[in-house]
Design a protein around this motif. Structure first.
Motif, mmCIF file in Angstrom:
data_model
loop_
_atom_site.group_PDB
_atom_site.id
_atom_site.type_symbol
_atom_site.label_atom_id
_atom_site.label_comp_id
_atom_site.label_asym_id
_atom_site.label_seq_id
_atom_site.Cartn_x
_atom_site.Cartn_y
_atom_site.Cartn_z
ATOM 1 N N SER A 4 0.906 -1.192 0.238
ATOM 2 C CA SER A 4 0.154 -0.011 0.046
ATOM 3 C C SER A 4 0.686 1.247 0.106
ATOM 4 N N PHE A 8 0.779 4.038 -3.241
ATOM 5 C CA PHE A 8 0.303 5.603 -3.081
ATOM 6 C C PHE A 8 1.300 6.496 -3.060
ATOM 7 N N THR A 12 -1.181 9.336 -6.655
ATOM 8 C CA THR A 12 -1.308 10.326 -5.527
ATOM 9 C C THR A 12 -2.604 11.233 -5.690
ATOM 10 N N PHE A 14 -5.828 10.121 -5.338
ATOM 11 C CA PHE A 14 -6.875 9.606 -4.348
ATOM 12 C C PHE A 14 -6.588 9.661 -2.746
ATOM 13 N N PRO A 17 -8.979 7.786 2.481
ATOM 14 C CA PRO A 17 -8.479 6.702 3.171
ATOM 15 C C PRO A 17 -9.518 5.470 2.635
ATOM 16 N N ARG A 20 -8.838 4.292 -0.766
ATOM 17 C CA ARG A 20 -7.388 3.807 -0.826
ATOM 18 C C ARG A 20 -7.795 2.351 -0.392
ATOM 19 N N GLU A 21 -8.445 2.322 0.853
ATOM 20 C CA GLU A 21 -8.667 0.774 1.263
ATOM 21 C C GLU A 21 -9.177 0.070 0.039
ATOM 22 N N ILE A 23 -9.121 0.391 -3.086
ATOM 23 C CA ILE A 23 -8.268 0.072 -3.991
ATOM 24 C C ILE A 23 -7.226 -1.082 -3.867
ATOM 25 N N VAL A 24 -6.635 -1.115 -2.603
ATOM 26 C CA VAL A 24 -5.924 -2.101 -2.020
ATOM 27 C C VAL A 24 -6.650 -3.469 -2.035
ATOM 28 N N TRP A 121 -12.391 10.392 -6.968
ATOM 29 C CA TRP A 121 -12.646 9.554 -8.091
ATOM 30 C C TRP A 121 -13.328 9.877 -9.364
#
Lengths: 211, 211
Positions: A4, A8, A12, A14, A17, A20-21, A23-24, A121
Motif C-alpha cells: 500500500s 500510493f 497520488t 486519491f 482513506p 485507498r482501502e 483500491i488495495v 475518483w
DNA sequence: GGGCTTGTGTATCATTTGATACCGTCAGAA
DNA sequence: TTCTGACGGTATCAAATGATACACAAGCCC
C-alpha cells in the motif's frame, strides 16, 4: 498482495482513506514487458487499468495500417476501458506497453460505484473523459484538414518537446504507424523536408533543425 | 418562468424531485430559429444546453471547409459545453440549430455539483461522454481509413435510416460540408455512383437504390 | 419576361497519397 | 565472417482528392 505505501507513492490522485482501502482490496498490480499487448480490439473489458509506471500506446489497426489514438502515462487510464466497462461494449482499439510498465488493474464494476462515493475518483473520471475527448477531437480535425506532411512535422515537434530533445529516435515505419500512413510516404516526405532544411535524417533517428 | 410540468414531459431523464426543483430554479429556456448559431468556435461557455425540441448540428470550420462532428437531439447535450465548462476551455466547434429548437440552458457551475448529488444526472453525464467519445472515435477511424466515396454512402444510408426514407433531401454543397470535402468532389462521386446504379440524382435530393 | 440565386454537370490540371518493386546499407546473430 | 532482418532511398505508376473555371437549368422575385 499490494504494497500500500508503495502504491500510493505512485498514485497520488486519491486521498480518501476509504477509497485507498478499496483500491488495495479490489485491485491487483500487473507487470507488462515492452511490446506486450494489454488490450486487443474486439475484447470485452471487465477491468480498468491505471498505469503506475511506464507507457501504454493505444492505437487502431486496419489491415496493414495503424493509427495512434493516444498514450497512457503514469496516473492515467484508458478511455476504452471506461466506455467499454459502462456499457458493455467491446474495445475498438489495441493497447500495447511501450516500456516495461506497472499497471494497477481494477474490476470494472467499481468504477461507477466509486464515482458516486468519492470526489477524487469522480474528478479523475471526468478529467479523463474530458481530456481524452479533446485530444481525439484534435486528432480528428488534423486528419480531416491537414496534409500528412504537416501532421508529420507536428508529431515530431510534439515528440521533441515530450522527450526534451531535438533528436527523435524513431523509424520511418513506426512513424507511419503513428500517423496512419505507409512507410514509403513517410520516407518521401522526410526526404523532401531534408531538402528544405527542416530535418536531418539518420538511421533510426530524425533531427529537428531549429532556426 | 419555466413551466415545470411541460418541461418534464420533454425531459424525462431526471426523476429526483430535488433535482427537478433545481433545474426549474436555475435554468431558463431559449428558442432558436432554424439557422441560428448557438455556439461559436472560440467562445468560452459558462452554460450547458440540453435540447428539448429540435436538432443542433455541431461542426468544425477550417477556411472554406466544414466537417460534421455530431447532432444533438432532444434530451441530449453538447460535449463541448461539458469539457468547456469543467476546465474553462474555449469551444472548438460551432453549434447551429437545424430546426426551430427549444433549449434548456443551465449555468455551468451546477453541472459538476449535481453530478455528485444526483444519480440520474451523473448517469446522464457519463452516458453523454461515453457515447460522444465512441461516436467521435468512429468518425476518426472513418476519416483516417475510408475513402470519401465510402463515407458518402455511409452517410446517405445513415440519413436514410434516420429520416426513414430512401429519398434524402440534401444539396451537394451541404453534403460536402458534412463530410469535410468540397462540392465538386461530391458531385463527381455521386455521378459515378449513379452510373453504378447505387443512387439516382435529383435537384436537391438523392434517391438510394435498394437492391 | 428578365434578372438573380442556387444547384448541378463537367472539363482540365495539379497535387497528394498509395502501391509495388528493387536496391543498398547497417547492425546484430550465428 | 557470413547471414539475416530491419531500415531507408528511390523509381514508376495508379488512384484519389483538390482547385478552378465555365455552362446550364430550376426556381424565385420583380
Amino acid at each position: 498482495m499490494i504494497d500500500s505505501p508503495d502504491l500510493f507513492k505512485k498514485l497520488t490522485l486519491f486521498p480518501e482513506p476509504e477509497l485507498r482501502e478499496q483500491i488495495v482490496m479490489q485491485g491487483r498490480i500487473i507487470s507488462a514487458g515492452q511490446g506486450d499487448i494489454i488490450i486487443r480490439e474486439g475484447q470485452f473489458l471487465d477491468f480498468m487499468p491505471i498505469v503506475l509506471d511506464g507507457l501504454i500506446r493505444v492505437y487502431q489497426e486496419k489491415e496493414d495500417r495503424e493509427i495512434l489514438l493516444y498514450y497512457v502515462g503514469p496516473q492515467e487510464t484508458c478511455m476504452m476501458s471506461l466506455t467499454s466497462a459502462y456499457f458493455d461494449k467491446e474495445s475498438t482499439a489495441n493497447g500495447m506497453a511501450m516500456e516495461n510498465s506497472e499497471i494497477l488493474v481494477l474490476p470494472a464494476r467499481f468504477i461507477s460505484e466509486w464515482q458516486l462515493k468519492f470526489k477524487s475518483w469522480n474528478e479523475f473520471m471526468i478529467r479523463t473523459f474530458s481530456n481524452r475527448y479533446n485530444e481525439l477531437l484534435g486528432s480528428f480535425t488534423d486528419v480531416a484538414f491537414k496534409s500528412v506532411q504537416v501532421r508529420l512535422m507536428d508529431y515530431l515537434h510534439e515528440r521533441s518537446e515530450r522527450d526534451n530533445t531535438e533528436r527523435i529516435r524513431i523509424s520511418h515505419q513506426t512513424l507511419a504507424n503513428e500517423l496512419g500512413t505507409t512507410r514509403v510516404v513517410v520516407s518521401r516526405i522526410l526526404k523532401q523536408l531534408e531538402y528544405e532544411n527542416e530535418v536531418r535524417l539518420y538511421r533510426g533517428a530524425i533531427q529537428l533543425i531549429t532556426k
